[in-house]
Design an enzyme around this catalytic site. Structure first.
Site, PDB file in Angstrom:
ATOM      1  N   ILE A  18      47.365  28.008  41.150  1.00 43.55           N
ATOM      2  CA  ILE A  18      47.297  26.560  40.913  1.00 43.55           C
ATOM      3  C   ILE A  18      48.540  25.872  41.453  1.00 43.55           C
ATOM      4  O   ILE A  18      48.472  24.771  41.999  1.00 43.55           O
ATOM      5  CB  ILE A  18      47.114  26.263  39.411  1.00 43.55           C
ATOM      6  CG1 ILE A  18      45.823  26.903  38.883  1.00 43.55           C
ATOM      7  CG2 ILE A  18      47.074  24.755  39.168  1.00 43.55           C
ATOM      8  CD1 ILE A  18      45.619  26.727  37.377  1.00 43.55           C
ATOM      9  N   LEU A  40      57.673  35.243  42.466  1.00 45.37           N
ATOM     10  CA  LEU A  40      56.790  35.979  43.377  1.00 45.37           C
ATOM     11  C   LEU A  40      56.199  37.225  42.734  1.00 45.37           C
ATOM     12  O   LEU A  40      55.746  38.134  43.438  1.00 45.37           O
ATOM     13  CB  LEU A  40      57.486  36.332  44.695  1.00 45.37           C
ATOM     14  CG  LEU A  40      58.039  35.141  45.504  1.00 45.37           C
ATOM     15  CD1 LEU A  40      58.627  35.631  46.819  1.00 45.37           C
ATOM     16  CD2 LEU A  40      56.967  34.087  45.747  1.00 45.37           C
ATOM     17  N   ILE A  64      62.306  31.898  35.761  1.00 47.88           N
ATOM     18  CA  ILE A  64      62.519  30.716  34.922  1.00 47.88           C
ATOM     19  C   ILE A  64      63.287  31.035  33.647  1.00 47.88           C
ATOM     20  O   ILE A  64      63.754  30.127  32.953  1.00 47.88           O
ATOM     21  CB  ILE A  64      61.189  30.021  34.562  1.00 47.88           C
ATOM     22  CG1 ILE A  64      60.242  30.968  33.807  1.00 47.88           C
ATOM     23  CG2 ILE A  64      60.537  29.432  35.781  1.00 47.88           C
ATOM     24  CD1 ILE A  64      59.030  30.278  33.212  1.00 47.88           C
ATOM     25  N   LEU A  83      54.413  25.303  36.035  1.00 50.21           N
ATOM     26  CA  LEU A  83      53.222  26.151  36.060  1.00 50.21           C
ATOM     27  C   LEU A  83      53.534  27.634  35.985  1.00 50.21           C
ATOM     28  O   LEU A  83      52.613  28.446  35.860  1.00 50.21           O
ATOM     29  CB  LEU A  83      52.405  25.895  37.333  1.00 50.21           C
ATOM     30  CG  LEU A  83      51.790  24.511  37.479  1.00 50.21           C
ATOM     31  CD1 LEU A  83      52.552  23.691  38.500  1.00 50.21           C
ATOM     32  CD2 LEU A  83      50.324  24.601  37.865  1.00 50.21           C
ATOM     33  N   ALA A  84      54.798  28.034  36.070  1.00 48.57           N
ATOM     34  CA  ALA A  84      55.137  29.458  36.084  1.00 48.57           C
ATOM     35  C   ALA A  84      54.713  30.129  34.779  1.00 48.57           C
ATOM     36  O   ALA A  84      55.001  29.625  33.697  1.00 48.57           O
ATOM     37  CB  ALA A  84      56.636  29.629  36.287  1.00 48.57           C
ATOM     38  N   SER A 126      47.305  25.752  28.780  1.00 46.96           N
ATOM     39  CA  SER A 126      46.051  26.469  29.023  1.00 46.96           C
ATOM     40  C   SER A 126      45.069  26.214  27.890  1.00 46.96           C
ATOM     41  O   SER A 126      45.474  26.013  26.733  1.00 46.96           O
ATOM     42  CB  SER A 126      46.331  27.968  29.125  1.00 46.96           C
ATOM     43  OG  SER A 126      45.150  28.738  29.077  1.00 46.96           O
ATOM     44  N   TYR A 150      49.320  35.771  25.059  1.00 46.15           N
ATOM     45  CA  TYR A 150      49.345  34.765  26.129  1.00 46.15           C
ATOM     46  C   TYR A 150      49.074  33.377  25.556  1.00 46.15           C
ATOM     47  O   TYR A 150      49.850  32.432  25.789  1.00 46.15           O
ATOM     48  CB  TYR A 150      48.310  35.098  27.204  1.00 46.15           C
ATOM     49  CG  TYR A 150      48.100  33.974  28.194  1.00 46.15           C
ATOM     50  CD1 TYR A 150      48.958  33.812  29.277  1.00 46.15           C
ATOM     51  CD2 TYR A 150      47.042  33.077  28.051  1.00 46.15           C
ATOM     52  CE1 TYR A 150      48.769  32.777  30.186  1.00 46.15           C
ATOM     53  CE2 TYR A 150      46.847  32.042  28.957  1.00 46.15           C
ATOM     54  CZ  TYR A 150      47.711  31.894  30.016  1.00 46.15           C
ATOM     55  OH  TYR A 150      47.536  30.865  30.908  1.00 46.15           O
ATOM     56  N   ARG A 218      32.514  29.552  29.640  1.00 45.27           N
ATOM     57  CA  ARG A 218      33.747  28.930  30.098  1.00 45.27           C
ATOM     58  C   ARG A 218      33.411  27.581  30.743  1.00 45.27           C
ATOM     59  O   ARG A 218      32.267  27.321  31.129  1.00 45.27           O
ATOM     60  CB  ARG A 218      34.470  29.812  31.125  1.00 45.27           C
ATOM     61  CG  ARG A 218      34.933  31.157  30.612  1.00 45.27           C
ATOM     62  CD  ARG A 218      36.049  31.043  29.596  1.00 45.27           C
ATOM     63  NE  ARG A 218      36.563  32.350  29.195  1.00 45.27           N
ATOM     64  CZ  ARG A 218      36.095  33.054  28.178  1.00 45.27           C
ATOM     65  NH1 ARG A 218      35.069  32.593  27.466  1.00 45.27           N
ATOM     66  NH2 ARG A 218      36.637  34.222  27.856  1.00 45.27           N
TER      67      ARG A 218
END
Length: 337
Positions: A18, A40, A64, A83-84, A126, A150, A218
């Site tokens: 994203i 990465l 981060i 977004l990380a 999310s 998560y 979903r």
């Protein structure tokens, strides 16, 4: 004149799925300088290759969780898109590392954004913070009962950003995108998602895999729409201090996803292989985009059928056999099924 024109913009996770599409949307529509901070681990420089040689884009490879690095990257920034993160399946086998990136890392970003005096911090959370839907469609006031570390870490991260707004007045908007798919999405490993993984399997003559009864639902939104939504919120002053849900409002079962992919590939013979349900799998998700539409006028434009056909075309000619082998090896060795 757009609020993003001429801005110095930081995108954490900007070499990811994203994140790289957000970079595309920014550089494709705004005269701005974008600095990407990415470890990465899940992202890649290839995702930013179309901007190679463009002086408006800079890439810093780093973590981060490194407060000093994040402070240096944020210095002079006007707008931050955060977004990380590490993903859902990763949190099952590496919960502490997942928490450290998604929660602690988000705190580092929020503190750095506060200290840099940014004009907007767009914190990308999310739909996993909700857990399984109690009622649908799910608006911003739906209870948050995450199923996984998560989801819990993402909920903590967004709470840190809201704290910066409430205590220090940092102009924050928290965004809860529902399931995003499209080009550059992950087809293998613990970042692999149902749509790209199924395309890769079926393109190589393998049956798709569904867990449980396959009737989990979903709300799938194409990544181009997700990126457009993020930019719209970055330019919406009324969104400051709010938590906003974005999705299509269309609920689709996993079985229907497999059917759409089979149609796009012309492989109706490859019917799903059913496996037992997995821990942490959310059973039902469907977004209420009313607040998003009212604040920004944004509505998604890409249908799921068209988006899947587009993604099938994107995967064509790529080394999908290698992706399949990697995914099958990961599935065999996965600590948590």
């Amino acid at each position: 004149m757009s609020g993003l024109d001429g801005a110095r913009i930081v995108v954490t996770g900007g070499a990811g799925f994203i994140g790289s599409h957000t970079v595309d949307a920014l550089l494709g529509t705004h005269p701005a300088h974008v600095l990407v901070l990415d470890s990465l681990v899940n992202g890649s420089e290839e995702n930013l290759s179309q901007w190679e040689g463009d002086s408006r884009l800079s890439l810093v490879v780093g973590d981060i969780r490194d407060r000093g690095l994040v402070d240096s990257v944020m210095a002079g920034a006007d707008v931050v898109f955060h977004l990380a993160c590490l993903g859902v399946r990763h949190s099952l086998h590496s919960p502490v590392a997942n928490h450290e990136v998604n929660a602690t890392g988000s705190l580092m970003v929020a503190l750095a954004a506060r200290d840099a005096g940014v004009s907007r911090l767009v914190h990308v959370s999310s739909s996993e913070v909700f857990g399984t839907a109690r009622t649908v469609p799910m608006d911003e006031n739906h209870p948050t009962w995450p199923e996984t570390v998560y989801g819990a870490g993402k909920l903590a991260g967004e709470a840190y950003s809201r704290a910066m707004f409430r205590t220090f007045g940092t102009p924050v908007v928290v965004v809860r995108p529902f399931n995003t798919y499209g080009p550059r999405s992950h087809a293998e490993g613990d970042s692999g998602e149902i749509i790209p993984r199924t395309i890769v399997r079926m393109a190589n003559g393998e049956r798709p895999v569904l867990y449980g009864d396959g009737n989990q639902t979903r709300d799938f939104m194409h990544v181009s729409d997700t990126a457009a939504g993020l930019l719209a919120l970055a330019e919406c002053d009324e969104a400051i201090g709010r938590t906003v849900t974005i999705g299509t409002g269309v609920e689709t079962t996993m079985r229907e996803v497999c059917r759409l992919i089979a149609d796009a590939l012309g492989r109706p013979d490859l019917t799903p292989r059913m496996l037992p349900g997995r821990p942490g799998d959310v059973l039902r998700l469907c977004a209420d985009g009313t607040t998003m539409a009212r604040l920004t006028g944004f509505t998604p434009t890409v249908t799921l059928a068209d988006g899947i056909a587009d993604l099938v075309d994107w995967f064509a000619g790529r080394a999908t056999e290698d992706m399949l082998i990697e995914d099958l090896n990961w599935e065999r060795d996965e600590v948590a099924p």
